[in-house]
Design a protein around this motif. Structure first.
Motif, short mmCIF file in Angstrom:
data_model
loop_
_atom_site.label_atom_id
_atom_site.label_comp_id
_atom_site.label_asym_id
_atom_site.label_seq_id
_atom_site.Cartn_x
_atom_site.Cartn_y
_atom_site.Cartn_z
N VAL A 1 0.84 -1.21 0.00
CA VAL A 1 0.00 0.00 0.00
C VAL A 1 0.87 1.25 0.00
CG1 VAL A 1 -1.67 1.34 1.34
CG2 VAL A 1 -1.97 -1.14 1.08
N VAL A 2 1.93 1.25 0.81
CA VAL A 2 2.82 2.41 0.88
C VAL A 2 3.50 2.66 -0.46
CG1 VAL A 2 4.97 3.30 1.90
CG2 VAL A 2 3.22 2.28 3.37
N LEU A 3 4.04 1.61 -1.07
CA LEU A 3 4.76 1.77 -2.34
C LEU A 3 3.83 2.21 -3.47
CD1 LEU A 3 7.22 -1.28 -2.22
CD2 LEU A 3 7.71 1.14 -1.79
N ARG A 4 2.61 1.65 -3.48
CA ARG A 4 1.64 2.06 -4.50
C ARG A 4 1.20 3.50 -4.30
NH1 ARG A 4 -0.71 0.65 -9.04
NH2 ARG A 4 -2.83 0.67 -8.22
N GLY A 5 0.91 3.84 -3.05
CA GLY A 5 0.46 5.19 -2.75
C GLY A 5 1.54 6.23 -2.99
N ARG A 6 2.78 5.86 -2.72
CA ARG A 6 3.89 6.80 -2.86
C ARG A 6 4.04 7.31 -4.29
NH1 ARG A 6 9.29 4.53 -0.54
NH2 ARG A 6 8.31 5.15 1.43
N LYS A 7 3.65 6.48 -5.25
CA LYS A 7 3.80 6.87 -6.66
C LYS A 7 3.00 8.13 -6.99
CE LYS A 7 4.65 2.19 -8.40
NZ LYS A 7 4.16 1.10 -9.30
N GLY A 8 1.92 8.36 -6.25
CA GLY A 8 1.07 9.50 -6.56
C GLY A 8 1.33 10.74 -5.74
N ILE A 9 2.28 10.68 -4.80
CA ILE A 9 2.50 11.82 -3.90
C ILE A 9 3.40 12.86 -4.56
CG2 ILE A 9 3.49 12.52 -1.68
CD1 ILE A 9 2.59 9.87 -0.54
N ARG A 10 3.00 14.11 -4.44
CA ARG A 10 3.74 15.23 -5.01
C ARG A 10 3.97 16.31 -3.95
NH1 ARG A 10 3.36 11.65 -8.14
NH2 ARG A 10 2.47 11.66 -10.26
N THR A 11 4.99 17.11 -4.14
CA THR A 11 5.11 18.34 -3.36
C THR A 11 4.19 19.37 -4.00
OG1 THR A 11 6.90 19.24 -4.71
CG2 THR A 11 7.53 17.80 -2.87
N ALA A 12 3.96 20.47 -3.30
CA ALA A 12 3.10 21.52 -3.86
C ALA A 12 3.68 22.06 -5.16
CB ALA A 12 2.92 22.64 -2.84
N GLU A 13 4.99 22.19 -5.22
CA GLU A 13 5.63 22.70 -6.43
C GLU A 13 5.53 21.69 -7.57
OE1 GLU A 13 7.54 24.99 -9.23
OE2 GLU A 13 6.52 25.53 -7.36
N GLU A 14 5.75 20.42 -7.26
CA GLU A 14 5.61 19.38 -8.29
C GLU A 14 4.18 19.33 -8.81
OE1 GLU A 14 9.00 16.16 -6.74
OE2 GLU A 14 6.92 16.04 -6.02
N TRP A 15 3.24 19.53 -7.90
CA TRP A 15 1.82 19.54 -8.28
C TRP A 15 1.55 20.68 -9.26
CZ3 TRP A 15 -2.43 22.87 -7.27
CH2 TRP A 15 -3.70 22.31 -7.41
N ARG A 16 2.09 21.86 -8.96
CA ARG A 16 1.89 23.01 -9.84
C ARG A 16 2.50 22.75 -11.22
NH1 ARG A 16 4.38 27.02 -12.08
NH2 ARG A 16 6.40 26.34 -11.26
N GLN A 17 3.73 22.26 -11.24
CA GLN A 17 4.41 22.01 -12.51
C GLN A 17 3.70 20.94 -13.32
OE1 GLN A 17 8.49 21.07 -11.58
NE2 GLN A 17 8.97 23.14 -10.90
N GLU A 18 3.17 19.93 -12.65
CA GLU A 18 2.47 18.84 -13.33
C GLU A 18 1.20 19.35 -14.00
OE1 GLU A 18 0.61 15.08 -11.41
OE2 GLU A 18 2.71 14.59 -11.82
N ILE A 19 0.48 20.22 -13.31
CA ILE A 19 -0.76 20.78 -13.89
C ILE A 19 -0.44 21.65 -15.09
CG2 ILE A 19 -2.62 22.42 -13.48
CD1 ILE A 19 -2.89 21.33 -10.70
N VAL A 20 0.60 22.48 -14.95
CA VAL A 20 0.98 23.37 -16.05
C VAL A 20 1.50 22.57 -17.24
CG1 VAL A 20 2.59 25.17 -16.77
CG2 VAL A 20 1.48 25.32 -14.54
N GLY A 21 2.30 21.53 -16.94
CA GLY A 21 2.94 20.77 -18.02
C GLY A 21 2.07 19.68 -18.61
N SER A 22 1.08 19.21 -17.87
CA SER A 22 0.23 18.11 -18.34
C SER A 22 -1.23 18.41 -18.06
CB SER A 22 0.64 16.80 -17.66
OG SER A 22 2.01 16.53 -17.84
#
Length: 252
Positions: free
Chosen positions: A51-72
């Motif tokens: 569960v931890v390893l699967r869940g970890r794949k989706g965790i972002r920092t606030a900055e990564e979250w912003r960049q991901e939305i802008v880029g994708s």
């Protein structure tokens, strides 16, 4: 040698055999119990790690979250789901809840998205997590109509289940503390929701060791829930559209 002596020896031998058989039976039972215990410990640790390893794949920092939305743009979440926890009698959020709400407000300012506050609202008015959560976010300047209240998020599983079935969410970002986020993101993925998570914590919380221990058990429980997907205690047949005003859910 008399017949009485022979009879006594025969009885002694039978008693000895019985005791020996009883000891062997106890040893076998103990071995089986030990194997079962080891299997339980192994499976608990394995499921927790999965569960931890699967869940970890989706965790972002606030900055990564912003960049991901802008880029994708295709990964742009429909909403931010913030999971509830306790608040004080006057309506002030506990430190854990405050951190979740502050992080949610930060993400909203980065990229305004609909917000679902999901928590425990008992039938009696005296305990209403979602009301306190919405009031706090509105005080931070977030428009009331962008905040939807899920009054029946009594558990993490129920919050995710209802996000999918009641609110029709298919892409979302979950906000909670890291230890909890693994499970929340995992559950979102298990429902087929494109789920990311952003952690919300700025301090060490009282009782963190016990909380982590309980979380291991909760991860195992929700792993099973993710397979069988039982209906929550509160019926989830009602539907809420995120296209409408969140104020319609204030007394939903």
């Amino acid at each position: 040698m008399t017949a009485a002596t022979d009879e006594k020896k025969s009885k002694d031998k039978k008693n000895k055999d019985k005791k020996s058989g009883a000891k062997k039976g106890i040893m076998i039972a103990l071995k089986i119990l030990l194997v079962l215990l080891l299997f339980l410990v192994f499976s608990t640790i394995t499921i927790n790690l999965y569960v931890v390893l699967r869940g970890r794949k989706g965790i972002r920092t606030a900055e990564e979250w912003r960049q991901e939305i802008v880029g994708s743009p295709e990964q742009d979440p429909e909403c931010i789901l913030v999971l509830g926890c306790s608040y004080y009698p006057g309506g002030e959020p506990s430190p854990m809840l405050k951190d979740r709400l502050d992080r949610t407000a930060q993400l909203y300012r980065i990229a305004p998205r609909k917000i679902i506050v999901s928590g425990d609202h008992t039938p009696e008015e005296y305990y209403n997590e979602v009301k306190a959560m919405k009031a706090y976010l509105v005080a931070q300047g977030i428009p009331s109509e962008d905040i939807y209240m899920d009054h029946h998020g009594y558990s993490t599983y129920e919050s995710i289940y209802r996000a999918y079935h009641v609110f029709g969410v298919r892409r979302m970002t979950v906000v909670t503390q890291t230890y909890h986020l693994y499970r929340a993101v995992f559950l979102g993925m298990s429902f087929g929701i494109e789920t990311t998570g952003v952690a919300a914590e700025s301090e060490d919380y009282y009782g963190s060791v016990g909380r982590e221990t309980r979380e291991i058990i909760a991860r195992n429980k929700d792993f099973l829930y993710s397979i069988f997907k039982p209906k929550p205690a509160k019926d989830a047949d009602e539907k809420v559209s995120l296209e409408e005003s969140g104020d319609l859910t204030d007394d939903f």
